[in-house]
Design an enzyme around this catalytic site. Structure first.
Site, PDB file in Angstrom:
ATOM      1  N   ARG A  14       1.497  -6.432 -19.418  1.00 57.07           N
ATOM      2  CA  ARG A  14       2.274  -7.638 -19.700  1.00 57.07           C
ATOM      3  C   ARG A  14       1.797  -8.370 -20.936  1.00 57.07           C
ATOM      4  NH1 ARG A  14       5.301  -8.988 -15.604  1.00 57.07           N
ATOM      5  NH2 ARG A  14       5.613 -11.012 -16.562  1.00 57.07           N
ATOM      6  N   CYS A  18       5.701  -7.158 -11.381  1.00 57.96           N
ATOM      7  CA  CYS A  18       4.264  -6.939 -11.401  1.00 57.96           C
ATOM      8  C   CYS A  18       3.759  -7.043  -9.969  1.00 57.96           C
ATOM      9  CB  CYS A  18       3.648  -8.015 -12.286  1.00 57.96           C
ATOM     10  SG  CYS A  18       1.877  -8.108 -12.250  1.00 57.96           S
ATOM     11  N   PRO A  74       7.679 -14.512 -14.826  1.00 62.57           N
ATOM     12  CA  PRO A  74       8.720 -14.603 -15.860  1.00 62.57           C
ATOM     13  C   PRO A  74       8.149 -15.066 -17.203  1.00 62.57           C
ATOM     14  CG  PRO A  74       8.840 -16.511 -14.403  1.00 62.57           C
ATOM     15  CD  PRO A  74       7.748 -15.608 -13.861  1.00 62.57           C
ATOM     16  N   ASP A 130       9.862 -17.566 -19.083  1.00 63.26           N
ATOM     17  CA  ASP A 130      10.661 -18.724 -19.480  1.00 63.26           C
ATOM     18  C   ASP A 130       9.877 -19.752 -20.312  1.00 63.26           C
ATOM     19  OD1 ASP A 130       9.352 -18.974 -16.921  1.00 63.26           O
ATOM     20  OD2 ASP A 130      10.327 -20.910 -16.685  1.00 63.26           O
ATOM     21  N   LEU A 131       8.585 -19.933 -20.010  1.00 64.13           N
ATOM     22  CA  LEU A 131       7.801 -20.932 -20.744  1.00 64.13           C
ATOM     23  C   LEU A 131       7.527 -20.474 -22.178  1.00 64.13           C
ATOM     24  CD1 LEU A 131       5.325 -21.777 -17.856  1.00 64.13           C
ATOM     25  CD2 LEU A 131       7.177 -23.227 -18.688  1.00 64.13           C
ATOM     26  N   ASP A 170      -8.215 -15.030 -10.862  1.00 60.42           N
ATOM     27  CA  ASP A 170      -8.744 -13.682 -11.112  1.00 60.42           C
ATOM     28  C   ASP A 170     -10.044 -13.405 -10.358  1.00 60.42           C
ATOM     29  OD1 ASP A 170      -6.598 -13.189 -12.725  1.00 60.42           O
ATOM     30  OD2 ASP A 170      -7.663 -13.513 -14.613  1.00 60.42           O
ATOM     31  N   ILE A 200      -1.554 -19.771  -7.981  1.00 56.38           N
ATOM     32  CA  ILE A 200      -1.095 -19.355  -9.327  1.00 56.38           C
ATOM     33  C   ILE A 200      -0.072 -18.220  -9.245  1.00 56.38           C
ATOM     34  CG2 ILE A 200      -1.827 -18.580 -11.626  1.00 56.38           C
ATOM     35  CD1 ILE A 200      -3.050 -21.294 -10.886  1.00 56.38           C
ATOM     36  N   ARG A 208      -8.721  -0.744 -16.366  1.00 53.88           N
ATOM     37  CA  ARG A 208      -8.011  -1.654 -17.273  1.00 53.88           C
ATOM     38  C   ARG A 208      -8.903  -2.849 -17.616  1.00 53.88           C
ATOM     39  NH1 ARG A 208      -2.327  -3.540 -15.366  1.00 53.88           N
ATOM     40  NH2 ARG A 208      -2.642  -4.580 -17.342  1.00 53.88           N
TER      41      ARG A 208
HETATM   42  N1  EPU Z   1       4.726 -18.399 -15.428  1.00 58.84           N
HETATM   43  C1  EPU Z   1       6.053 -18.763 -15.429  1.00 58.84           C
HETATM   44  N2  EPU Z   1       6.740 -18.680 -16.618  1.00 58.84           N
HETATM   45  C2  EPU Z   1       6.135 -18.274 -17.772  1.00 58.84           C
HETATM   46  C3  EPU Z   1       4.785 -17.904 -17.754  1.00 58.84           C
HETATM   47  C4  EPU Z   1       4.098 -17.970 -16.556  1.00 58.84           C
HETATM   48  O1  EPU Z   1       6.604 -19.144 -14.410  1.00 58.84           O
HETATM   49  O2  EPU Z   1       6.825 -18.236 -18.805  1.00 58.84           O
HETATM   50  C5  EPU Z   1       3.972 -18.438 -14.161  1.00 58.84           C
HETATM   51  C6  EPU Z   1       3.528 -17.037 -13.751  1.00 58.84           C
HETATM   52  O3  EPU Z   1       4.559 -16.342 -13.084  1.00 58.84           O
HETATM   53  C7  EPU Z   1       2.347 -17.323 -12.864  1.00 58.84           C
HETATM   54  C8  EPU Z   1       1.734 -18.581 -13.508  1.00 58.84           C
HETATM   55  O4  EPU Z   1       2.771 -19.143 -14.317  1.00 58.84           O
HETATM   56  O5  EPU Z   1       2.767 -17.599 -11.563  1.00 58.84           O
HETATM   57  C9  EPU Z   1       0.501 -18.307 -14.345  1.00 58.84           C
HETATM   58  O6  EPU Z   1       0.813 -17.465 -15.417  1.00 58.84           O
HETATM   59  P1  EPU Z   1       0.102 -17.527 -16.839  1.00 58.84           P
HETATM   60  O7  EPU Z   1       1.170 -17.469 -17.872  1.00 58.84           O
HETATM   61  O8  EPU Z   1      -0.871 -18.649 -16.898  1.00 58.84           O
HETATM   62  O9  EPU Z   1      -0.699 -16.164 -16.808  1.00 58.84           O
HETATM   63  P2  EPU Z   1      -0.653 -14.970 -17.872  1.00 58.84           P
HETATM   64  O10 EPU Z   1      -0.822 -15.504 -19.238  1.00 58.84           O
HETATM   65  O11 EPU Z   1       0.506 -14.087 -17.586  1.00 58.84           O
HETATM   66  C10 EPU Z   1      -3.253 -14.665 -17.825  1.00 58.84           C
HETATM   67  C11 EPU Z   1      -4.198 -13.552 -17.555  1.00 58.84           C
HETATM   68  C12 EPU Z   1      -4.161 -13.188 -16.074  1.00 58.84           C
HETATM   69  C13 EPU Z   1      -4.568 -14.438 -15.285  1.00 58.84           C
HETATM   70  C14 EPU Z   1      -3.635 -15.604 -15.630  1.00 58.84           C
HETATM   71  C15 EPU Z   1      -4.010 -16.902 -14.949  1.00 58.84           C
HETATM   72  C16 EPU Z   1      -4.118 -12.357 -19.645  1.00 58.84           C
HETATM   73  C17 EPU Z   1      -3.779 -11.120 -20.378  1.00 58.84           C
HETATM   74  N3  EPU Z   1      -3.816 -12.397 -18.355  1.00 58.84           N
HETATM   75  O12 EPU Z   1      -1.968 -14.193 -17.443  1.00 58.84           O
HETATM   76  O13 EPU Z   1      -5.133 -12.169 -15.878  1.00 58.84           O
HETATM   77  O14 EPU Z   1      -4.495 -14.170 -13.902  1.00 58.84           O
HETATM   78  O15 EPU Z   1      -3.647 -15.820 -17.053  1.00 58.84           O
HETATM   79  O16 EPU Z   1      -5.294 -17.295 -15.294  1.00 58.84           O
HETATM   80  O17 EPU Z   1      -4.704 -13.276 -20.228  1.00 58.84           O
HETATM   81  C18 EPU Z   1      -6.149 -10.314 -14.857  1.00 58.84           C
HETATM   82  O18 EPU Z   1      -6.922 -10.258 -15.821  1.00 58.84           O
HETATM   83  O19 EPU Z   1      -6.341  -9.658 -13.782  1.00 58.84           O
HETATM   84  C19 EPU Z   1      -4.974 -11.192 -14.938  1.00 58.84           C
HETATM   85  C20 EPU Z   1      -3.903 -11.047 -14.152  1.00 58.84           C
END
Ligand code: EPU
Length: 422
Positions: free
Chosen positions: A94, A118, A124, A126-127, A308, A330, A400
């Site tokens: 992702r 996932c 999503p 959207d943000l 995490d 989360i 990973r």
């Molecule tokens: N969300 C939305 N809309 C968006 C973006 C996110 O609704 O546009 C929601 C997600 O569905 C989720 C929540 O917001 O429920 C948190 O998502 P966030 O965008 O903060 O997470 P991410 O950027 O997709 C990163 C890490 C994840 C970690 C999360 C939370 C990376 C590559 N991944 O994901 O890491 O769990 O932040 O801290 O930086 C992992 O390493 O195992 C992992 C999943």
């Protein structure tokens, strides 16, 4: 597919080096797309996700050279010849969506596949989309791909996120570095990986303030230059290995780690009766004889308890003295490790985003299946404490995000080996 076999019951002792952060590196690598000068990352982790991001950047025309066995990544995006992030790569990882902001800012156009579902939640975008649209991009979904265009370039704006998304903050901050005027991002994510990205962007010439707070201000500049940046330590690898002596007994020193990276987590571990000290070299963790105490945990954005580390903490609570309530706020589906832990004799009751764990005296080894990255390592941790042999299958998830887990734990007395699959 490889599997990992753990024979439980041995206390741990020794030192483990903590690698550079996967999630910082996955955001830092796309920053190369913002400049036509070289960006070099040192202390990069050696992980399959980093290889996937390398392939993605190369598919866009960037040069990425892995040096010193993968510890150093030398990148250059002088000639970008493709602005499409293909579904075949994005669906595997992702974090591929982090090329959207930089491509849009540098080239005025980008086509990025939506990642799809996932194992841990819908996740999503959207943000990300709302933030980039506020900067003036037009974004349309066609055939599963986001087609983004910024005719006349991006323009600074005031953006307030409904949730402090890590990935959306990274995409918006990167895009805003080359936008005209000032961008203010409110309810920004505060995670250490964001602070690390901003430090690197600043070294490239970006003007940014407020990283590590919930308000980041970016003053757009005409162009960014090159830089060399050291990737911050991986706080999730650190927290994972902090749980190892807590669950198996013994003492470990985690070299390069810092308690500041995990405030909410350290507090909970100490409440459970684990001894943690910051040393000159890193973080020392030990558990005296006897079981840890049950504690309640709620996952939160930084500086709260990280999602995490929830699976690893659940493994620990399976052997704690008492009843522990874990709440996952989360992601909506991040308890897939619970049924696997139950195969090892754990007593867990899951209802929606809540799990009640009643600690048992001793887990029992069993064959189990890794469902996602953090779930896999939680099963290895449980195996360290279990009676008999635990076989963790489908460990490609593990590779990973964890470098040579069997070597790192094996060097500290764990009885653990990798069985090579077909
Ligand atoms: N969300 C939305 N809309 C968006 C973006 C996110 O609704 O546009 C929601 C997600 O569905 C989720 C929540 O917001 O429920 C948190 O998502 P966030 O965008 O903060 O997470 P991410 O950027 O997709 C990163 C890490 C994840 C970690 C999360 C939370 C990376 C590559 N991944 O994901 O890491 O769990 O932040 O801290 O930086 C992992 O390493 O195992 C992992 C999943």
């Amino acid at each position: 597919m490889d599997s990992i076999i753990v024979k439980g019951g041995t206390a741990l002792s020794g030192q483990i080096p903590i690698a550079g952060a996967k999630n910082a590196c996955l955001a830092l690598m796309p920053a190369t797309l913002l400049s036509d000068e070289p960006l070099t990352l040192t202390n990069a982790p050696r992980l399959s996700d980093i290889k996937t991001m390398t392939l993605l950047l190369q598919s866009l025309g960037a040069e990425v050279t892995s040096m010193q066995g993968g510890r150093v990544l030398a990148m250059s995006s002088h000639d970008l010849n493709n602005l499409t992030a293909d579904y075949d790569i994005v669906r595997k990882m992702r974090a591929s969506n982090l090329v959207l902001g930089p491509l849009l800012a540098r080239a005025g156009r980008a086509v990025v596949s939506l990642p799809g579902g996932c194992a841990i939640g819908a996740r999503p975008m959207d943000l990300h989309i709302a933030g980039l649209e506020a900067l003036g991009a037009e974004i349309e979904l066609k055939d599963g791909y986001l087609h983004a265009e910024a005719r006349g370039g991006l323009k600074g704006a005031v953006i307030e996120q409904r949730f402090a998304s890590v990935g959306a903050t990274e995409n918006i901050v990167m895009a805003a570095t080359l936008a005209k005027g000032t961008t203010v991002l409110k309810n920004a994510a505060r995670e250490p990986e964001i602070v690390d990205l901003v430090k690197c962007l600043r070294a490239m010439g970006a003007q940014i303030d407020g990283e590590g707070t919930d308000r980041i201000e970016i003053q757009g500049v005409d162009r960014l230059g090159g830089a060399t940046h050291r990737v911050v330590a991986d706080r999730i690898e650190l927290g994972t290995y902090m749980i190892a002596p807590a669950i198996a007994g013994g003492e470990l020193e985690l070299i390069g780690g810092s308690m500041d990276l995990l405030p909410g987590f350290c507090e909970k571990l100490q409440e459970a009766g684990v001894t943690i000290t910051q040393t000159n070299e890193g973080v020392k963790v030990s558990r005296a004889n006897g079981r840890v105490h049950a504690v309640n945990v709620r996952t939160e954005v930084f500086p709260g308890f990280p999602t995490d580390l929830q699976a690893q903490m659940m493994a620990l609570m399976c052997t704690a003295d008492g009843v522990s309530d874990l709440e996952e706020t989360i992601f909506e589906n991040r308890f897939m490790h619970a049924p696997e832990l139950m195969r090892m004799g754990a007593n867990i009751d899951v209802h929606g985003g809540h799990a009640r764990v009643t600690g048992v005296e001793r887990l029992k080894g069993a064959p189990v299946m890794a469902t996602d990255l953090r779930a896999s390592v939680s099963l290895i941790l449980a195996g360290l404490a279990a009676e008999g042999e635990t076989v963790v299958n489908r460990v490609y998830h593990l590779d990973r995000g964890y470098e040579r887990v069997e070597d790192k734990l094996g060097a500290c007395g764990a009885v653990i080996e990798r069985i090579k699959g077909e």
